[in-house]
Motif scaffolding. Structure first.
Motif, PDB file in Angstrom:
ATOM      1  N   UNK A  86      15.782   0.600  50.437  1.00  6.38           N
ATOM      2  CA  UNK A  86      14.807  -0.125  51.022  1.00  6.38           C
ATOM      3  C   UNK A  86      13.431   0.039  50.651  1.00  6.38           C
ATOM      4  N   UNK A  87      12.554  -0.954  50.543  1.00  6.64           N
ATOM      5  CA  UNK A  87      11.137  -0.742  50.166  1.00  6.64           C
ATOM      6  C   UNK A  87      10.103  -1.922  50.718  1.00  6.64           C
ATOM      7  N   UNK A  88       9.100  -1.782  50.610  1.00  6.44           N
ATOM      8  CA  UNK A  88       8.231  -3.192  50.846  1.00  6.44           C
ATOM      9  C   UNK A  88       7.433  -3.185  49.268  1.00  6.44           C
ATOM     10  N   UNK A  89       7.522  -4.422  48.971  1.00  9.39           N
ATOM     11  CA  UNK A  89       7.334  -5.084  47.620  1.00  9.39           C
ATOM     12  C   UNK A  89       6.210  -6.090  47.839  1.00  9.39           C
ATOM     13  N   UNK A  90       5.094  -6.093  47.514  1.00  8.64           N
ATOM     14  CA  UNK A  90       4.050  -7.262  47.492  1.00  8.64           C
ATOM     15  C   UNK A  90       4.307  -7.761  48.936  1.00  8.64           C
ATOM     16  N   UNK A  91       4.074  -6.820  49.627  1.00 11.78           N
ATOM     17  CA  UNK A  91       3.982  -7.205  51.355  1.00 11.78           C
ATOM     18  C   UNK A  91       5.313  -7.674  51.992  1.00 11.78           C
ATOM     19  N   UNK A  92       6.160  -7.759  51.175  1.00 14.62           N
ATOM     20  CA  UNK A  92       7.702  -8.283  51.759  1.00 14.62           C
ATOM     21  C   UNK A  92       8.647  -7.037  51.639  1.00 14.62           C
ATOM     22  N   UNK A  93       9.783  -7.030  52.651  1.00 10.37           N
ATOM     23  CA  UNK A  93      10.643  -6.084  52.544  1.00 10.37           C
ATOM     24  C   UNK A  93      11.708  -6.510  51.690  1.00 10.37           C
ATOM     25  N   UNK A  94      12.273  -5.406  50.770  1.00 11.95           N
ATOM     26  CA  UNK A  94      13.071  -5.569  49.709  1.00 11.95           C
ATOM     27  C   UNK A  94      14.339  -4.700  49.773  1.00 11.95           C
ATOM     28  N   UNK A  95      15.460  -5.105  49.482  1.00 17.74           N
ATOM     29  CA  UNK A  95      16.647  -4.138  49.284  1.00 17.74           C
ATOM     30  C   UNK A  95      16.967  -3.765  47.980  1.00 17.74           C
ATOM     31  N   UNK A  96      17.003  -2.642  47.682  1.00 19.24           N
ATOM     32  CA  UNK A  96      17.246  -1.967  46.225  1.00 19.24           C
ATOM     33  C   UNK A  96      18.896  -1.710  46.273  1.00 19.24           C
ATOM     34  N   UNK A  97      19.721  -1.961  45.377  1.00 17.20           N
ATOM     35  CA  UNK A  97      21.127  -1.649  45.237  1.00 17.20           C
ATOM     36  C   UNK A  97      21.365  -0.937  43.956  1.00 17.20           C
ATOM     37  N   UNK A  98      22.345  -0.027  44.016  1.00 18.83           N
ATOM     38  CA  UNK A  98      22.740   0.429  42.941  1.00 18.83           C
ATOM     39  C   UNK A  98      24.326   0.293  42.833  1.00 18.83           C
ATOM     40  N   UNK A  99      24.794  -0.001  41.615  1.00 25.06           N
ATOM     41  CA  UNK A  99      26.066  -0.175  41.524  1.00 25.06           C
ATOM     42  C   UNK A  99      27.105   0.937  41.287  1.00 25.06           C
ATOM     43  N   UNK A 100      28.170   0.579  41.380  1.00 20.64           N
ATOM     44  CA  UNK A 100      29.332   1.706  41.374  1.00 20.64           C
ATOM     45  C   UNK A 100      29.972   1.814  39.906  1.00 20.64           C
ATOM     46  N   UNK A 101      30.859   2.413  39.629  1.00 19.82           N
ATOM     47  CA  UNK A 101      31.272   2.758  38.539  1.00 19.82           C
ATOM     48  C   UNK A 101      31.675   1.461  37.565  1.00 19.82           C
ATOM     49  N   UNK A 102      32.187   0.612  38.126  1.00 23.09           N
ATOM     50  CA  UNK A 102      32.878  -0.497  37.593  1.00 23.09           C
ATOM     51  C   UNK A 102      31.877  -1.908  37.777  1.00 23.09           C
ATOM     52  N   UNK A 103      30.682  -1.730  38.044  1.00 24.49           N
ATOM     53  CA  UNK A 103      29.917  -2.912  38.329  1.00 24.49           C
ATOM     54  C   UNK A 103      29.785  -3.772  37.141  1.00 24.49           C
ATOM     55  N   UNK A 104      29.377  -3.481  35.883  1.00 24.11           N
ATOM     56  CA  UNK A 104      29.454  -4.394  34.823  1.00 24.11           C
ATOM     57  C   UNK A 104      30.608  -4.410  34.151  1.00 24.11           C
ATOM     58  N   UNK A 105      31.571  -3.941  34.724  1.00 20.78           N
ATOM     59  CA  UNK A 105      33.068  -4.557  34.241  1.00 20.78           C
ATOM     60  C   UNK A 105      33.514  -5.688  34.410  1.00 20.78           C
ATOM     61  N   UNK A 106      33.049  -6.000  35.678  1.00 18.99           N
ATOM     62  CA  UNK A 106      33.448  -7.305  36.340  1.00 18.99           C
ATOM     63  C   UNK A 106      32.435  -8.467  35.747  1.00 18.99           C
ATOM     64  N   UNK A 107      31.463  -7.820  35.223  1.00 19.01           N
ATOM     65  CA  UNK A 107      30.409  -9.002  34.666  1.00 19.01           C
ATOM     66  C   UNK A 107      30.500  -9.145  33.016  1.00 19.01           C
ATOM     67  N   UNK A 108      30.818  -8.098  32.374  1.00 13.47           N
ATOM     68  CA  UNK A 108      30.355  -8.224  31.095  1.00 13.47           C
ATOM     69  C   UNK A 108      31.955  -7.720  30.352  1.00 13.47           C
ATOM     70  N   UNK A 109      32.915  -7.310  30.962  1.00 16.73           N
ATOM     71  CA  UNK A 109      34.280  -6.928  30.320  1.00 16.73           C
ATOM     72  C   UNK A 109      34.560  -5.639  30.457  1.00 16.73           C
ATOM     73  N   UNK A 110      35.803  -5.189  30.009  1.00 13.16           N
ATOM     74  CA  UNK A 110      36.179  -3.974  30.057  1.00 13.16           C
ATOM     75  C   UNK A 110      35.695  -2.858  29.320  1.00 13.16           C
ATOM     76  N   UNK A 111      34.791  -3.252  28.370  1.00 11.46           N
ATOM     77  CA  UNK A 111      34.102  -2.305  27.388  1.00 11.46           C
ATOM     78  C   UNK A 111      32.807  -1.731  28.200  1.00 11.46           C
ATOM     79  N   UNK A 112      32.560  -2.437  29.455  1.00 12.33           N
ATOM     80  CA  UNK A 112      31.220  -1.859  29.850  1.00 12.33           C
ATOM     81  C   UNK A 112      31.637  -1.160  31.324  1.00 12.33           C
TER      82      UNK A 112
END
Length: 350
Positions: free
Chosen positions: A89-115
């Protein structure tokens, strides 16, 4: 719930967490109020081309050549648990934001099995909408994620399974450092002498200290710890910056950053791997709070190398200590467990 971070909520200490459905939860530590906000995962995909496992570049325009085939397939959807594998979490431009980091197959579900995975995203805590672009660069899942201030503004640091440490300028969404840490890398960062410093560890029997802005490793590796390192914290003890780290050897060890030397005796007592470490001040002393797979958290006087009071018990299964803060001058530790509960502890009573 073991995916938590500290955050300020309208000037009041709070904690934010995420569940496997991609819903963000916030707790006001003063009033106890809890709120929920689903993330807008429909916009989780990268906007810019992404190289696949073979180094080939994916681009949305490529899909035109196979449009007929794609019409017969279901559109890609984000896996919430993969998108929110790690959280900060952080404050960005005066507002609270959440930062997320993806797991091992994060992009696999979005782009395909080659990612694979490891994308970093920033979300508006109030709306659940993504801010800026999806940040890519890891080849595997994010293991550790932190935010830290700097002369450039807020930074986001992510370390991953393949041992890569990436540093992002949160304001501009720009990658400013690509460093080589430990495989299955644990990491933390803090200001030391006004300069952002990161410490990495993992499947090596050492830790590495980095100047985040210059990308240079500082000094020789800090040795003496057994892998796998799963938790690291930076603290100030009697005017000097120290690193506290622990993991599968079930003890926490302390190093003087400037001297590169291990100091004191190992902090032993846990019967399971140490999963997290937070630091705070208690009765004038710097203390570390460690969370373990044994279902307890323990409080340690770092300078004396002694445990203070009884273990903090009540969770079932492994727990994570995610934040220590002050409410009305009282140091508070917050723990999240695999049992799905979040608990706040008044350390002055321990």
């Amino acid at each position: 719930m073991d995916n938590l971070a500290a955050i300020g909520l309208d000037g009041v200490p709070g904690v934010v967490g995420a569940d496997s459905s991609g819903t963000i939860w916030t707790w006001n530590l003063v009033t106890g109020d809890r709120r929920e906000r689903p993330l807008d995962l429909d916009n989780a995909a990268p906007e810019d081309p992404v190289p696949d496992a073979d180094g080939e570049i994916w681009d949305e325009d490529d899909s035109d050549e196979e449009e007929d085939d794609l019409l017969e397939e279901e559109p890609p959807t984000a896996d919430p648990d993969e998108v929110v594998s790690r959280l900060a979490a952080a404050n960005f431009d005066g507002r609270p934001v959440v930062v997320t980091g993806g797991g091992r197959f994060d992009l696999t579900h979005l782009l395909g099995e080659d990612y694979m995975g490891g994308a970093v995203r920033v979300w508006d805590l109030g709306t659940g909408h993504k801010i800026g672009k999806t940040l890519t660069g890891h080849g595997l899942g994010v293991c550790s994620l932190v935010t830290v201030s700097s002369e450039r503004g807020p930074l986001v640091l992510s370390s991953s399974e393949e041992g890569k440490l990436l540093v992002w300028d949160l304001t501009r969404g720009e990658l400013i450092a690509d460093l080589k840490g430990s495989y299955n890398g644990e990491m933390t960062a803090a200001l030391v002498g006004g300069r952002p410093i990161a410490v990495t560890g993992g499947e090596d029997s050492s830790l590495q200290v980095w100047d985040v802005l210059s990308g240079e490793q500082l000094g020789e590796p800090l040795t003496g710890i057994e892998p796998v390192v799963r938790a690291i914290a930076i603290a100030e003890v009697n005017g000097r910056a120290v690193v506290v780290a622990g993991g599968d050897e079930m003890t926490a060890r302390v190093w003087d950053i400037a001297r590169g030397e291990q100091i004191g005796v190992p902090l032993s007592g846990h019967t399971g791997s140490i999963r997290s470490i937070a630091v705070t001040r208690l009765n004038g002393a710097t203390v570390a709070v460690t969370g373990s797979e044994d279902g307890t958290a323990r409080i340690w006087d770092i300078a004396r190398g002694q445990q203070l009071g009884d273990p903090l018990a009540g969770h079932e299964g492994a727990i994570e200590v995610v934040v220590t803060t002050e409410i009305d001058g009282r140091p508070i530790a917050v723990t999240g467990g695999e049992d799905g509960t979040v608990r706040a502890w008044n350390l002055t009573l321990m």
